[in-house]
Design a protein around this motif. Sequence first.
Motif, short mmCIF file in Angstrom:
data_model
loop_
_atom_site.label_atom_id
_atom_site.label_comp_id
_atom_site.label_asym_id
_atom_site.label_seq_id
_atom_site.Cartn_x
_atom_site.Cartn_y
_atom_site.Cartn_z
N MET A 82 -56.36 36.84 39.88
CA MET A 82 -57.31 36.65 38.79
C MET A 82 -57.99 37.95 38.42
N GLY A 83 -58.22 38.82 39.41
CA GLY A 83 -58.84 40.11 39.11
C GLY A 83 -58.01 40.94 38.16
N ALA A 84 -56.68 40.88 38.32
CA ALA A 84 -55.80 41.63 37.44
C ALA A 84 -55.86 41.10 36.01
N LEU A 85 -55.98 39.79 35.86
CA LEU A 85 -56.10 39.22 34.51
C LEU A 85 -57.38 39.68 33.83
N LEU A 86 -58.49 39.63 34.57
CA LEU A 86 -59.76 40.08 34.00
C LEU A 86 -59.71 41.58 33.69
N ALA A 87 -59.16 42.36 34.61
CA ALA A 87 -59.07 43.81 34.38
C ALA A 87 -58.22 44.11 33.15
N GLY A 88 -57.08 43.43 33.02
CA GLY A 88 -56.21 43.66 31.87
C GLY A 88 -56.90 43.34 30.56
N LEU A 89 -57.63 42.23 30.55
CA LEU A 89 -58.37 41.86 29.34
C LEU A 89 -59.42 42.91 28.99
N LEU A 90 -60.19 43.37 29.97
CA LEU A 90 -61.24 44.33 29.71
C LEU A 90 -60.68 45.66 29.22
N VAL A 91 -59.58 46.10 29.83
CA VAL A 91 -58.97 47.37 29.41
C VAL A 91 -58.46 47.27 27.99
N GLN A 92 -57.77 46.18 27.66
CA GLN A 92 -57.23 46.02 26.31
C GLN A 92 -58.36 45.87 25.29
N LEU A 93 -59.36 45.10 25.65
CA LEU A 93 -60.47 44.86 24.72
C LEU A 93 -61.21 46.14 24.39
N ASP A 131 -59.52 49.39 22.07
CA ASP A 131 -59.54 49.42 20.61
C ASP A 131 -60.15 48.13 20.10
N THR A 132 -61.36 48.20 19.57
CA THR A 132 -62.02 46.99 19.05
C THR A 132 -61.84 46.84 17.55
N SER A 133 -61.14 47.77 16.92
CA SER A 133 -61.06 47.76 15.46
C SER A 133 -60.27 46.58 14.90
N SER A 134 -59.39 46.01 15.71
CA SER A 134 -58.56 44.92 15.22
C SER A 134 -59.26 43.56 15.30
N TYR A 135 -60.46 43.53 15.88
CA TYR A 135 -61.21 42.28 15.97
C TYR A 135 -62.27 42.22 14.88
N ARG A 136 -62.62 41.01 14.51
CA ARG A 136 -63.68 40.80 13.53
C ARG A 136 -64.98 40.45 14.25
N ALA A 137 -66.09 40.61 13.56
CA ALA A 137 -67.38 40.27 14.16
C ALA A 137 -67.41 38.80 14.59
N ALA A 138 -66.71 37.95 13.82
CA ALA A 138 -66.69 36.53 14.14
C ALA A 138 -65.95 36.24 15.44
N ASP A 139 -65.16 37.20 15.92
CA ASP A 139 -64.41 37.00 17.17
C ASP A 139 -65.28 37.21 18.41
N ALA A 140 -66.46 37.78 18.24
CA ALA A 140 -67.28 38.18 19.40
C ALA A 140 -67.58 37.00 20.32
N GLU A 141 -68.04 35.89 19.76
CA GLU A 141 -68.39 34.73 20.59
C GLU A 141 -67.18 34.21 21.34
N ARG A 142 -66.04 34.13 20.64
CA ARG A 142 -64.82 33.62 21.28
C ARG A 142 -64.38 34.54 22.42
N LEU A 143 -64.45 35.84 22.18
CA LEU A 143 -64.09 36.79 23.23
C LEU A 143 -65.04 36.69 24.41
N GLY A 144 -66.32 36.47 24.12
CA GLY A 144 -67.28 36.29 25.20
C GLY A 144 -66.96 35.07 26.04
N THR A 145 -66.49 34.00 25.39
CA THR A 145 -66.10 32.80 26.12
C THR A 145 -64.90 33.07 27.03
N VAL A 146 -63.92 33.83 26.50
CA VAL A 146 -62.74 34.16 27.31
C VAL A 146 -63.14 35.01 28.52
N VAL A 147 -63.98 36.02 28.29
CA VAL A 147 -64.44 36.86 29.41
C VAL A 147 -65.19 36.01 30.42
#
Length: 346
Positions: free
Chosen positions: A158-169, A172-188
């Motif tokens: 599970m640590g590798a999944l969280l690490a991979g998400l954080l590194v990718q996120l 480069d944040t340019s491909s996400y919209r402001a409306a994605d913030a809450e959803r990404l917070g839920t995933v994290v």
Amino acid sequence: MLPETVFTTRDLPASDRFEAWTEQLGRTHAPMHLSSERAADYRGHQRVIGLGEVTVWPATFDHLVFHRTPRLVRQSDPEVFHLSLLRHGDAAASWGRQQVGYGVSDFHVNCSSRSYEISTGSQPVTIIGVEIPRTAVGVPVRRADDVVGRRISGRTGMGALLAGLLVQLTSDTSSYRAADAERLGTVVGDLVTAVFAHALEAEPRLPPETHARTLMLRIKSFVRQHLVDAHLTPVKIAEAHHISRSYLYRLFQEEGLTVASYVRGQRLAGALRDLTDPAARTVPIHVIAARWGFPRPGDFTRAFRSVHGGTPSEVRERALCRPDMDGAHTAVDAARRTTPGSHGDH
């Protein structure tokens, strides 16, 4: 884009840098006493990315000793868990008699409600920090507190999944919209919960919705790691995760996807990367197609055109044959942004 602020000590006079860095970290996490052997001319850089109630902050900074005293805890406690993924350097932490050392790709878990002392090595460190309310972690608070101070690997499980998400996120944040913030917070938040639960060997106690989201992240990670396998079928994916095919289909349906479309989208994204890679310009297109699970060139061309609006040879020519012209990569970049599943993991 996601809401993001940047703070760097380079913008300040040398005499003001360390005090400003101390204040910045106090706002980011909680008030602390900081000291450093480089305080006279301190170097620190931090990005703060807001994801609803979760905050992610990649940072690089000089040697630092963090000391959060019982008095500071009493005076101000935002009641958050803090996780740091160490990307470069080393660190050690102590909570009274408990002491733990951390290396690259380790997670350090902390809590603003407890006093502690953390010291980084003499060389600058790079971390990705996460601030998450204690109430947002779906593990009973008393149990969750037992994770504080543990060294959790970001290389496996599970640590590798969280690490991979954080590194990718954070890369480069340019491909996400402001409306994605809450959803990404839920995933994290779901992945932090899963990391805590795994550390406590309490995964069966997770809420069903957290289980499902975490399972999907595992499945997608598995798919990406096995895209070159010509026998990557729903049966194989389901068996690898000890679930039925029907449940696998249902998980994807809840995201508006099918298993086949997700796998195909990921394979086409991989083929696009190879086709637009200057180092692979001499590799025949049919070789790239076969590498990404398309043994029949005609099938590959049709699938590729349907997603990217041009044949593999046309896209490769636009990307590689005119590298000196402004906008030469526009079509490729647009194709990457529209590749099915290219950002579906978040």
